[in-house]
Scaffold this motif. Structure first.
Motif, PDB file in Angstrom:
ATOM      1  N   UNK A  47     -32.444 -21.710 -21.815  1.00 37.20           N
ATOM      2  CA  UNK A  47     -32.861 -22.721 -22.946  1.00 37.20           C
ATOM      3  C   UNK A  47     -34.346 -23.399 -22.304  1.00 37.20           C
ATOM      4  N   UNK A  48     -34.120 -23.701 -21.165  1.00 35.63           N
ATOM      5  CA  UNK A  48     -35.248 -24.425 -20.070  1.00 35.63           C
ATOM      6  C   UNK A  48     -36.252 -23.770 -19.440  1.00 35.63           C
ATOM      7  N   UNK A  49     -36.012 -22.277 -19.503  1.00 29.40           N
ATOM      8  CA  UNK A  49     -36.629 -21.601 -18.630  1.00 29.40           C
ATOM      9  C   UNK A  49     -38.227 -21.585 -18.952  1.00 29.40           C
ATOM     10  N   UNK A  50     -38.743 -21.524 -20.095  1.00 27.96           N
ATOM     11  CA  UNK A  50     -40.158 -21.864 -20.306  1.00 27.96           C
ATOM     12  C   UNK A  50     -40.777 -23.368 -19.669  1.00 27.96           C
ATOM     13  N   UNK A  51     -39.969 -24.395 -19.946  1.00 26.96           N
ATOM     14  CA  UNK A  51     -40.266 -25.671 -19.447  1.00 26.96           C
ATOM     15  C   UNK A  51     -40.378 -25.790 -18.022  1.00 26.96           C
ATOM     16  N   UNK A  83     -33.070 -31.612 -25.866  1.00 24.63           N
ATOM     17  CA  UNK A  83     -31.744 -31.898 -26.082  1.00 24.63           C
ATOM     18  C   UNK A  83     -30.655 -31.201 -25.011  1.00 24.63           C
ATOM     19  N   UNK A  84     -31.055 -30.397 -24.308  1.00 21.22           N
ATOM     20  CA  UNK A  84     -29.881 -29.745 -23.239  1.00 21.22           C
ATOM     21  C   UNK A  84     -29.771 -30.669 -22.093  1.00 21.22           C
ATOM     22  N   UNK A  85     -30.582 -31.788 -21.906  1.00 22.40           N
ATOM     23  CA  UNK A  85     -30.682 -32.422 -20.666  1.00 22.40           C
ATOM     24  C   UNK A  85     -29.404 -33.366 -20.364  1.00 22.40           C
ATOM     25  N   UNK A  86     -28.739 -33.769 -21.598  1.00 24.66           N
ATOM     26  CA  UNK A  86     -27.558 -34.643 -21.240  1.00 24.66           C
ATOM     27  C   UNK A  86     -26.405 -33.825 -20.769  1.00 24.66           C
ATOM     28  N   UNK A  87     -26.396 -32.499 -21.391  1.00 25.97           N
ATOM     29  CA  UNK A  87     -25.277 -31.389 -20.789  1.00 25.97           C
ATOM     30  C   UNK A  87     -25.798 -31.145 -19.392  1.00 25.97           C
TER      31      UNK A  87
END
Length: 103
Positions: A47-51, A83-87
């Protein structure tokens, strides 16, 4: 302690080192990441690869450094990664509690 170990400081030192190595190896064997934890971490990485590539490409992975970098750029993250950061933080805390990553 046996008379043999009392009479030889070298053997006593080797016995202590062997005991410590065995204890460390046992701790490492028990501190494994569950398959579910690994799967969730892989999903979050996708999910965060691009970032990561855009904002944190120069950060060496490991020890929570990538997560810290992404959190430092929270305002610049894609909606999905934000949105994935808390997890991701919860997984990091679980890994630290399990002893598989620094706290």
């Amino acid at each position: 302690m046996s008379h043999f170990l009392k009479s030889s400081p070298l053997l006593r030192t080797l016995a202590v080192v062997l005991f410590a190595a065995t204890a460390i190896a046992t701790s490492i064997a028990h501190a494994q990441v569950s398959p579910q934890m690994r799967s969730e971490a892989m999903s979050l990485m996708q999910v965060c690869r691009g970032d990561y590539d855009r904002l944190c490409g120069g950060v060496q992975p490991g020890g929570g450094r990538v997560l810290a970098c992404l959190q430092n750029h929270a305002g610049q993250l894609s909606a999905a990664c934000g949105q994935a950061m808390p997890r991701a933080e919860a997984l990091k805390n679980s890994a630290a509690a399990a002893g598989v990553m620094p706290k």
